[in-house]
Design an enzyme around this catalytic site. Structure first.
Site, short mmCIF file in Angstrom:
data_model
loop_
_atom_site.label_atom_id
_atom_site.label_comp_id
_atom_site.label_asym_id
_atom_site.label_seq_id
_atom_site.Cartn_x
_atom_site.Cartn_y
_atom_site.Cartn_z
N THR D 11 19.10 37.22 48.14
CA THR D 11 20.06 38.00 47.35
C THR D 11 21.49 37.57 47.60
OG1 THR D 11 18.61 39.91 47.29
CG2 THR D 11 20.95 40.35 47.05
N SER D 53 12.95 35.06 48.59
CA SER D 53 12.20 34.97 49.85
C SER D 53 10.76 35.44 49.68
CB SER D 53 12.92 35.72 50.98
OG SER D 53 12.77 37.10 50.88
N THR D 82 16.18 39.21 52.27
CA THR D 82 15.90 40.27 53.24
C THR D 82 14.42 40.66 53.31
OG1 THR D 82 16.47 41.90 51.55
CG2 THR D 82 18.21 41.25 53.06
N ASP D 83 13.68 40.40 52.23
CA ASP D 83 12.29 40.89 52.19
C ASP D 83 11.37 40.20 53.19
OD1 ASP D 83 12.27 42.99 50.25
OD2 ASP D 83 12.76 41.48 48.76
#
Lengths: 160, 160, 160, 160
Positions: D11, D53, D82-83
């Site tokens: 992101t 990701s 972030t995932d």
């Protein structure tokens, strides 16, 4: 359509250094705003003065009147300090046959919450839709310079 | 002067979550922009639809036409997705006696370099200076909806 | 983990009015930055002084030393003007058993291109990873206050 | 001090086009943030992958492990979606003798209210203050990758 822009200092172009150097007037904010907006018209930008509008003298205003009178463009947008924008607008009234719109900003264009892009968009729409004359585009309104004044406390241009 | 605003989704109001949820249409960006600009006119904001403009159906356009026809305001500004803004503008042509300006943004208003505030300023100046009719304010120009199309590659509205 | 923040003026908190009122120190920028970052720790923010750091007196520094000595928190982050940050940092050296990190910004937090969020993130990471002592987090580095000075021209903190 | 940065999508680097093209991964945000912060250390930025990701495969992670193992730098900062940041962090645990910090953002760096600059500042402070190992710098905390998970609803990294 072609619009010629004149940057005459003012808050819109203020940059900040630090407590010893204070702010000063930087490069015209116009260029970045027009690029971000991907505008579809021809333009030129001239930086006429890098002064606080409070420090402008009658000689400064005379040379502005001359520069704009001699400019071939039909559509003129001027960015100017808000404190004496009205005075400069009135001094340009002798120019006939051009549509001239003055605008500026209450917060430097470099601020996240600046009114600079909004005001410039507003001035650009006004210059292409209005008959020849001198106008002020501030606070979301299009004013006759004879009938407007800046309310410093409200940070707003208001009917006089 | 009073302007009524209608937010009909589109990029201007896009917010971002993450890869699983993607973007979605958030609250109208209009409110923040008008506050930052400290506008000096009365207004109301109505959120009509929170859709991508590509997903709008003829039924959606019919209900927009109805809502705006029934609105008492003389000056109407609509924020709309750019992909079908022209189509919606043309569908509003039956409305006489109102000045209606559609605008939007190529980048969400929440982006630092968004064209949203510029475009909204432009639409607001246009709505108060133009005779009744339907107009598109994008790319620093005021267009007749019949004579404009979006160039996706240039991210610009251009003469058709 | 709990961090106590003290805002002691400086560029980071500068807001802008206009040529007559100049810049002045506003509410602590810390709060907005911590919210945008959705931080996962407890904190309190105290606004100690709203002065330009060049105007700070020995009495001001004495009262800062007292306030921070008396604060129960183990982790302290101070936002401070860059011109005398080093001086204040050195004046806090008598405090033992706390990790204290000073930071600030070269451009007000309200600017689009401000270093404020970056520097605060840096100070917060430093305060939780370093042993007790007083540190300066600026220009992407963690400095011993005795071994650093501000280079005004480069707008950078550098090894002395 | 030298820090080597690896941008692995996510992101933080998302840019926006329009409804037809959606978000996609752009140039590393790291460069702009480091310039705005006027950092005082040497660095190199390598763009390893421009993927969401969620789409990363075991092969992708193996080639990341290899690239970072072979990198001569002692201090490594990785920007990552972030995932699956935790998963990649754990896969880098075999690397000894380097301090490696992963970070990212909940909102694209191009957003006015993004957490990107804060998080990067935090990662940079952590990488120069912590002993060799693999860490996650998110939500204002420095986590052991084995003891943290992303809470999607709170948009926060939290103790597991």
């Amino acid at each position: 359509m072609k619009i010629n822009f004149f940057a005459i200092g003012g808050t819109i172009d203020k940059v900040y250094f630090d407590a010893l150097s204070q702010y000063h007037v930087g490069s015209p904010a116009i260029e970045t705003i027009l690029k971000d907006a991907r505008v579809n018209f021809e333009y030129e930008i001239t930086s006429l003065l890098k002064k606080d509008s409070l420090d402008m003298t009658p000689t400064d205003r005379k040379s502005i009147l001359e520069a704009i009178s001699n400019d071939p463009a039909q559509f003129i947008v001027i960015t100017h300090g808000t404190d004496t924008m009205v005075e400069t607008a009135i001094s340009l009234k002798p120019i006939k046959n051009k549509t001239i719109v003055l605008t500026g900003a209450m917060e430097p264009a470099k601020f996240k919450s600046s009114d600079a892009a909004f005001n410039l968009g507003s001035a650009i729409a006004a210059v292409q839709t209005l008959p020849p004359g001198v106008y002020i585009a501030m606070s979301g309104r299009i004013f006759d310079p004879e009938k407007v004044s800046k309310n410093r406390e409200d940070k707003q241009f208001q009917d006089k």
